[in-house]
Design a protein around this motif. Structure first.
Motif, PDB file in Angstrom:
ATOM      1  N   UNK A  38       1.103  -1.252  -0.408  1.00 26.21           N
ATOM      2  CA  UNK A  38       0.390  -0.343   0.388  1.00 26.21           C
ATOM      3  C   UNK A  38       0.748   1.212  -0.146  1.00 26.21           C
ATOM      4  N   UNK A  39       2.175   1.011   0.289  1.00 25.69           N
ATOM      5  CA  UNK A  39       2.976   2.482  -0.127  1.00 25.69           C
ATOM      6  C   UNK A  39       2.677   3.194   1.669  1.00 25.69           C
ATOM      7  N   UNK A  40       2.353   2.658   2.119  1.00 27.17           N
ATOM      8  CA  UNK A  40       2.198   2.973   4.429  1.00 27.17           C
ATOM      9  C   UNK A  40       2.720   2.771   4.857  1.00 27.17           C
ATOM     10  N   UNK A  41       3.867   4.319   5.182  1.00 29.11           N
ATOM     11  CA  UNK A  41       5.452   3.999   6.115  1.00 29.11           C
ATOM     12  C   UNK A  41       5.247   4.613   7.101  1.00 29.11           C
ATOM     13  N   UNK A  42       4.200   4.985   7.452  1.00 30.52           N
ATOM     14  CA  UNK A  42       4.111   6.334   9.137  1.00 30.52           C
ATOM     15  C   UNK A  42       2.836   5.770   9.279  1.00 30.52           C
ATOM     16  N   UNK A  43       2.278   4.482   9.580  1.00 32.67           N
ATOM     17  CA  UNK A  43       1.238   3.994  10.641  1.00 32.67           C
ATOM     18  C   UNK A  43       1.004   2.420  10.123  1.00 32.67           C
ATOM     19  N   UNK A  44       0.727   1.521  11.430  1.00 31.55           N
ATOM     20  CA  UNK A  44       1.389   1.059  11.830  1.00 31.55           C
ATOM     21  C   UNK A  44       0.128   0.003  11.395  1.00 31.55           C
ATOM     22  N   UNK A  45      -0.163  -1.260  10.704  1.00 27.96           N
ATOM     23  CA  UNK A  45      -1.529  -1.863  10.930  1.00 27.96           C
ATOM     24  C   UNK A  45      -1.954  -2.008  11.745  1.00 27.96           C
ATOM     25  N   UNK A  46      -2.251  -2.476  13.267  1.00 28.97           N
ATOM     26  CA  UNK A  46      -2.614  -2.100  13.986  1.00 28.97           C
ATOM     27  C   UNK A  46      -3.467  -0.663  14.212  1.00 28.97           C
ATOM     28  N   UNK A  47      -3.330   0.511  13.788  1.00 32.04           N
ATOM     29  CA  UNK A  47      -4.031   1.537  13.851  1.00 32.04           C
ATOM     30  C   UNK A  47      -4.446   1.469  12.318  1.00 32.04           C
ATOM     31  N   UNK A  48      -4.124   0.907  11.018  1.00 33.33           N
ATOM     32  CA  UNK A  48      -4.713   0.663   9.934  1.00 33.33           C
ATOM     33  C   UNK A  48      -6.333   0.014  10.006  1.00 33.33           C
ATOM     34  N   UNK A  49      -6.149  -1.056  10.756  1.00 22.99           N
ATOM     35  CA  UNK A  49      -6.953  -1.770  11.679  1.00 22.99           C
ATOM     36  C   UNK A  49      -8.496  -0.983  12.051  1.00 22.99           C
ATOM     37  N   UNK A  50      -8.448   0.018  13.109  1.00 24.48           N
ATOM     38  CA  UNK A  50      -9.008   0.874  12.872  1.00 24.48           C
ATOM     39  C   UNK A  50      -9.933   1.464  11.581  1.00 24.48           C
ATOM     40  N   UNK A  51      -9.346   1.423  10.741  1.00 22.68           N
ATOM     41  CA  UNK A  51     -10.162   2.170   9.180  1.00 22.68           C
ATOM     42  C   UNK A  51     -10.462   1.247   9.056  1.00 22.68           C
ATOM     43  N   UNK A  52      -9.953   0.238   8.955  1.00 25.87           N
ATOM     44  CA  UNK A  52     -10.941  -1.160   8.572  1.00 25.87           C
ATOM     45  C   UNK A  52     -11.747  -1.761   9.308  1.00 25.87           C
ATOM     46  N   UNK A  53     -12.032  -1.286  10.119  1.00 27.19           N
ATOM     47  CA  UNK A  53     -13.552  -2.037  11.041  1.00 27.19           C
ATOM     48  C   UNK A  53     -14.178  -0.666  11.341  1.00 27.19           C
ATOM     49  N   UNK A  54     -13.932   0.654  10.806  1.00 22.04           N
ATOM     50  CA  UNK A  54     -14.910   1.351  11.536  1.00 22.04           C
ATOM     51  C   UNK A  54     -15.639   1.942   9.608  1.00 22.04           C
ATOM     52  N   UNK A  55     -14.840   1.121   9.028  1.00 21.76           N
ATOM     53  CA  UNK A  55     -15.474   1.981   7.851  1.00 21.76           C
ATOM     54  C   UNK A  55     -16.682   0.553   7.232  1.00 21.76           C
ATOM     55  N   UNK A  56     -16.542  -0.808   8.252  1.00 23.38           N
ATOM     56  CA  UNK A  56     -17.575  -2.155   8.042  1.00 23.38           C
ATOM     57  C   UNK A  56     -19.310  -1.282   9.203  1.00 23.38           C
ATOM     58  N   UNK A  57     -18.093  -0.868  10.222  1.00 25.71           N
ATOM     59  CA  UNK A  57     -19.587  -0.629  10.895  1.00 25.71           C
ATOM     60  C   UNK A  57     -20.539   0.335  10.799  1.00 25.71           C
ATOM     61  N   UNK A  58     -19.990   1.705   9.420  1.00 29.02           N
ATOM     62  CA  UNK A  58     -20.405   2.346   8.550  1.00 29.02           C
ATOM     63  C   UNK A  58     -21.578   1.521   7.708  1.00 29.02           C
ATOM     64  N   UNK A  59     -21.525   0.968   7.676  1.00 30.08           N
ATOM     65  CA  UNK A  59     -22.155   0.170   6.684  1.00 30.08           C
ATOM     66  C   UNK A  59     -23.096  -0.801   7.827  1.00 30.08           C
ATOM     67  N   UNK A  60     -23.274  -0.881   8.917  1.00 27.00           N
ATOM     68  CA  UNK A  60     -24.199  -1.536   9.569  1.00 27.00           C
ATOM     69  C   UNK A  60     -25.152  -0.703  10.028  1.00 27.00           C
ATOM     70  N   UNK A  61     -23.914   1.002  10.769  1.00 31.90           N
ATOM     71  CA  UNK A  61     -25.233   1.740  11.310  1.00 31.90           C
ATOM     72  C   UNK A  61     -24.526   2.713  11.091  1.00 31.90           C
ATOM     73  N   UNK A  62     -25.248   3.826  10.120  1.00 29.34           N
ATOM     74  CA  UNK A  62     -24.356   4.466   9.488  1.00 29.34           C
ATOM     75  C   UNK A  62     -24.676   5.533   9.627  1.00 29.34           C
TER      76      UNK A  62
END
Length: 238
Positions: free
Chosen positions: A150-174
């Motif tokens: 992804x060319x992501x150098x200044x973020x940890x996967x754990x931090x990125x995973x917050x967005x992964x989870x939040x994105x799906x959550x927004x399609x469950x209860x927007x």
């Protein structure tokens, strides 16, 4: 507001028996169903006239294995996904979703605090499969490979995973959505490199109650299906 482009895909969830009948009927017309090989999103490629995702394809790609737990926990588990560039109404099938490009631009996006609030929603906490959040089982090597791709150098996967989870959550209860005549239209909350498993929204594994969603393809859909990075696709349930 959203100018529809030429890209168009119809998706269908079929019982195994229905699938084999359809396969036979198409073969009689000289049409061959293209099997997904690399990832479940393969048949979303514009040049694939009609394709399918066999049961064993879910989670076959190491990057998609954990996210496929949503499919396994869904009402579509044990069904075969067919993705077509043309409507299969003459075969008496109704699309689960219709996917088209759009010119949609989100009116607002969450900051980190907003993403954490999405994850804290009870609806998301109840819906998430246990395997989905077990990122430790994948190991740092796979995560580092993802970040490098992804060319992501200044973020940890754990931090990125917050967005992964939040994105799906927004399609469950927007929390982030627009209002149209048929109700709220939730949308992806970040760009392609920061989200994961958009197939879940494309195929109504997540977000089925909403007649329309605006979905940004994940990196897999860009790499394996040639979808446009950072572009919103309109996903409609007929």
């Amino acid at each position: 507001m959203c100018e529809i482009k030429e890209y168009k895909k119809y998706t269908y969830w079929l019982e195994e028996k229905e699938f084999y009948v359809l396969e036979y009927q198409l073969r009689e017309r000289g049409l061959r169903l293209v099997e997904a090989k690399k990832a479940a999103c393969d048949p979303l490629f514009k040049e694939v006239e009609i394709g399918f995702v066999p049961l064993g394809a879910w989670g076959k790609n190491p990057f998609c294995k954990r996210p496929s737990s949503w499919y396994k926990a869904s009402p579509f588990a044990d069904k075969i996904l067919v993705i077509s560039s043309f409507d299969l109404k003459e075969y008496h099938f109704t699309p689960e979703t219709i996917i088209q490009e759009s010119d949609f631009q989100p009116p607002r996006l969450p900051d980190r605090e907003g993403k954490l609030k999405l994850i804290e929603q009870e609806s998301y906490q109840k819906a998430k499969p246990t395997e989905w959040e077990d990122i430790d089982s994948e190991g740092p090597e796979l995560h580092n490979q993802w970040l490098k791709l992804m060319g992501l150098r200044e973020v940890s996967y754990e931090e990125l995973f917050i967005t992964h989870c939040a994105n799906h959550s927004n399609f469950i209860e927007p929390t982030y959505f627009i209002i149209e005549e048929n109700g709220p239209v939730p949308y992806s909350i970040d760009k392609t490199s920061h989200i994961c498993s958009a197939c879940l929204e494309f195929f109504n594994i997540i977000g089925a109650p909403f007649r329309k969603k605006m979905v940004v393809p994940c990196p897999g859909a860009v790499l394996f299906a040639g979808m446009a990075a950072n572009r919103y696709y309109e996903v409609v349930r007929p």
